[in-house]
Design an enzyme around this catalytic site. Structure first.
Site, mmCIF file in Angstrom:
data_model
loop_
_atom_site.group_PDB
_atom_site.id
_atom_site.type_symbol
_atom_site.label_atom_id
_atom_site.label_comp_id
_atom_site.label_asym_id
_atom_site.label_seq_id
_atom_site.Cartn_x
_atom_site.Cartn_y
_atom_site.Cartn_z
ATOM 1 N N SER A 1 -24.661 16.387 -1.542
ATOM 2 C CA SER A 1 -23.812 15.534 -2.374
ATOM 3 C C SER A 1 -24.057 14.063 -2.077
ATOM 4 O O SER A 1 -24.171 13.240 -2.997
ATOM 5 C CB SER A 1 -22.339 15.877 -2.134
ATOM 6 O OG SER A 1 -22.064 17.205 -2.521
ATOM 7 N N ARG B 1 -24.082 25.889 -18.454
ATOM 8 C CA ARG B 1 -23.132 25.084 -17.692
ATOM 9 C C ARG B 1 -22.580 23.966 -18.571
ATOM 10 O O ARG B 1 -23.323 23.322 -19.323
ATOM 11 C CB ARG B 1 -23.788 24.494 -16.436
ATOM 12 C CG ARG B 1 -24.257 25.545 -15.461
ATOM 13 C CD ARG B 1 -24.671 24.944 -14.134
ATOM 14 N NE ARG B 1 -23.524 24.444 -13.370
ATOM 15 C CZ ARG B 1 -23.620 23.901 -12.160
ATOM 16 N NH1 ARG B 1 -24.799 23.768 -11.596
ATOM 17 N NH2 ARG B 1 -22.538 23.486 -11.529
ATOM 18 N N ARG C 1 -18.456 32.094 -10.237
ATOM 19 C CA ARG C 1 -18.338 32.503 -8.839
ATOM 20 C C ARG C 1 -17.155 33.437 -8.592
ATOM 21 O O ARG C 1 -17.223 34.284 -7.702
ATOM 22 C CB ARG C 1 -18.237 31.276 -7.934
ATOM 23 C CG ARG C 1 -19.587 30.623 -7.679
ATOM 24 C CD ARG C 1 -19.486 29.465 -6.708
ATOM 25 N NE ARG C 1 -20.818 28.906 -6.469
ATOM 26 C CZ ARG C 1 -21.035 27.705 -5.966
ATOM 27 N NH1 ARG C 1 -20.012 26.930 -5.635
ATOM 28 N NH2 ARG C 1 -22.268 27.271 -5.771
ATOM 29 N N SER D 1 -15.175 20.000 -13.932
ATOM 30 C CA SER D 1 -16.021 19.522 -12.841
ATOM 31 C C SER D 1 -15.771 18.048 -12.577
ATOM 32 O O SER D 1 -15.769 17.228 -13.512
ATOM 33 C CB SER D 1 -17.504 19.728 -13.167
ATOM 34 O OG SER D 1 -18.313 19.147 -12.154
ATOM 35 N N GLY E 1 -26.358 20.633 -10.740
ATOM 36 C CA GLY E 1 -25.314 19.958 -11.488
ATOM 37 C C GLY E 1 -25.363 18.452 -11.310
ATOM 38 O O GLY E 1 -25.071 17.693 -12.242
ATOM 39 N N SER F 1 -11.946 19.256 -6.969
ATOM 40 C CA SER F 1 -12.895 18.595 -6.064
ATOM 41 C C SER F 1 -12.707 17.084 -6.001
ATOM 42 O O SER F 1 -13.681 16.319 -6.031
ATOM 43 C CB SER F 1 -14.340 18.924 -6.484
ATOM 44 O OG SER F 1 -14.562 20.307 -6.466
ATOM 45 N N ARG G 1 -24.716 29.726 -2.777
ATOM 46 C CA ARG G 1 -23.542 30.035 -1.952
ATOM 47 C C ARG G 1 -23.163 31.516 -2.011
ATOM 48 O O ARG G 1 -22.529 32.027 -1.091
ATOM 49 C CB ARG G 1 -22.380 29.129 -2.342
ATOM 50 C CG ARG G 1 -22.708 27.656 -2.147
ATOM 51 C CD ARG G 1 -21.512 26.801 -1.893
ATOM 52 N NE ARG G 1 -21.860 25.382 -1.971
ATOM 53 C CZ ARG G 1 -22.406 24.675 -0.980
ATOM 54 N NH1 ARG G 1 -22.667 25.268 0.172
ATOM 55 N NH2 ARG G 1 -22.682 23.395 -1.135
ATOM 56 N N GLU H 1 -16.311 24.510 -3.219
ATOM 57 C CA GLU H 1 -17.618 24.968 -2.761
ATOM 58 C C GLU H 1 -17.523 25.797 -1.484
ATOM 59 O O GLU H 1 -18.459 26.503 -1.123
ATOM 60 C CB GLU H 1 -18.534 23.765 -2.536
ATOM 61 C CG GLU H 1 -18.078 22.832 -1.451
ATOM 62 C CD GLU H 1 -18.765 21.478 -1.525
ATOM 63 O OE1 GLU H 1 -19.278 21.038 -0.485
ATOM 64 O OE2 GLU H 1 -18.784 20.868 -2.607
#
Length: 467
Positions: free
Chosen positions: A38, A135, A370, A194, A107, A223, A411, A339
């Site tokens: 990130s 996405r 997910r 997002s 992303g 987030s 992940r 995440e």
């Protein structure tokens, strides 16, 4: 819109399965985690927009980071390696159009760079992996349209459209028709799916003639630490940002400072290794843990402690997590750190009591859905995991071996490895998908598991350029 459902056969990968190693005793390992993805990708964007040359030390070299490097080169920046692949020298250049950006499944590339492309002197065509084409992209593209940027579906040869119903793009592929600059101004964005939609616009905003006033208009904002990370990196680069009002960010126009910076270790990538101490018992340590950080992974020590571990940060920045092999269930809102959900879902499947992970509905729009993927794969191995409106409820059940599918999601792969630490016969499908953020994960994991007598120092492998 999300990627294919977990029961879609096309979601699987033909790569051979990797047998996750089972711990034969308590762990004793020091794991050197590479730089934060990130932070690396945010710092790369700012360096490419800066007023002069800059250098990143300790940058992550993974598929996502290398895709960002390639994309910024395509847009006119000169990026070269220094004495090691993790040292990157960046020389900004005029943002170049009539070029192509391939986002892979990153992303940060697909959402951070359209606002940069709006500064280009011609069209910039965006595309990515097949899974990336589902996405969501509409919020950032609609925001650019509201700011006067012409954004079109596909290669940009078709007519301009005002809405998705009329052909306005909401996913890859799309084309941003840059005009050499952008006036900027005020815009509303629904970032419920997002936080990257906010971060992408903020990162380029200082280069807009009038800067940017951005207002989040959605019901939720997942987030938030990632947006705080973006604001912090902007301020460190000399950009004036006012975030004094909830859900509103004002970026003033002005230069982005050229800097020499060091990238923090990726705390979210450290999470599966540290969690392994709870599953197998023993101690796993990660050097370079920052005393203060905007990374969502900062929550890892507290969460592991709640699930039965003992997490301690030494004066010299080493985080040590010790476990007994017993894992407790947890009820936690992971809205700020979604995440981490795959790691803690795996722990929950091995716990001694039920767990509830909340506030993570936005994970349905990540590399895969997910929530559906985790519920499916935990259930496949004999566990009980149920989707809720905004998360998962996991009730521990005796687990057995089997194939743990990953859906091209890094992940998911690390989550399967964590389960396999205790459950024999867990085969993780396409473990190399971890190269997205952590090249050489499988070797690092084996080294951690095998180093049960003397402390094993586990370091990442060299970058895997082919991923």
């Amino acid at each position: 819109m999300t990627s294919p459902a977990p029961d879609d056969a096309q979601a699987t990968s033909p790569a051979p399965a990797w047998e996750a190693p089972v711990a034969s005793g308590p762990l004793d390992a020091a794991v050197e985690v590479p730089g934060s993805k990130s932070l690396t990708n945010r710092l790369l964007v700012l360096a490419a927009l800066a007023e002069g040359p800059g250098t990143l030390h300790g940058a992550l070299r993974s598929r996502d980071a290398d895709l960002m490097i390639a994309a910024l080169r395509a847009l006119g920046a000169e990026i070269t390696e220094g004495s090691s692949p993790s040292t990157l020298h960046v020389v900004p250049g005029p943002v170049r159009g009539d070029t192509d950006v391939f986002a892979g499944l990153a992303g940060t590339v697909m959402r951070f760079l359209p606002p940069v492309a709006a500064l280009a002197d011609g069209p910039v065509r965006f595309d990515g992996d097949p899974q990336a084409r589902v996405r969501p992209m509409l919020p950032v593209l609609a925001a650019l349209r509201a700011l006067g940027v012409d954004v079109r579906a596909g290669d940009g040869s078709g007519p301009q459209a005002a809405s998705p119903a009329e052909g306005f793009p909401s996913t890859l592929p799309f084309t941003v028709l840059g005009q050499g600059g952008l006036r900027g101004g005020a815009v509303d964005v629904d970032a419920s799916a997002s936080s990257q939609f906010v971060s992408g616009l903020l990162l380029a905003a200082a280069r807009f003639d009038e800067g940017l006033t951005l207002r989040h208009v959605g019901a939720t904002l997942p987030s938030l630490p990632h947006i705080e990370m973006t604001v912090a990196t902007l301020r460190e680069a000399g950009v004036e940002v006012d975030d004094s009002r909830d859900g509103i960010w004002v970026v003033s126009p002005g230069p982005v400072a050229a800097r020499e910076v060091r990238v923090e270790p990726d705390l979210s990538n450290a999470a599966p290794f540290l969690a392994a101490a709870l599953v197998a018992g023993g101690t796993v340590s990660v050097p370079g843990w920052p005393a203060a950080t905007t990374q969502p992974g900062a929550l890892v020590p507290e969460l592991l402690t709640r699930m039965g571990g003992d997490a301690r940060l030494t004066a010299d920045g080493v985080l040590r997590v010790t476990g007994t092999g017993r894992v407790h269930g947890i009820d936690v809102d992971l809205r700020a750190a979604g995440e981490l959900a795959p790691t803690f879902a795996a722990l929950a499947a091995l716990a001694d009591s039920p767990s509830r992970l909340r506030g993570i509905a936005h994970l349905r729009g990540h590399e895969t859905d997910r929530l559906a993927a985790l519920a499916t794969e935990i259930t496949r191995l004999g566990g009980q995991a149920e989707e809720t409106r905004d998360g998962l409820v996991i009730t521990p059940r005796p687990l057995h071996g089997g194939t743990f599918r990953t859906y091209a999601d890094h992940r998911m792969a690390t989550s399967g490895a964590l389960v396999g630490l205790r459950v024999p016969g867990v085969l993780v499908e396409d473990v190399e998908t971890t190269a997205k953020t952590l090249p050489g994960f499988a070797g690092m994991w084996r080294a951690m598991v095998s180093g049960t007598s003397d402390t094993a120092r586990v370091a990442p492998a060299s970058p895997e350029r082919g991923r």
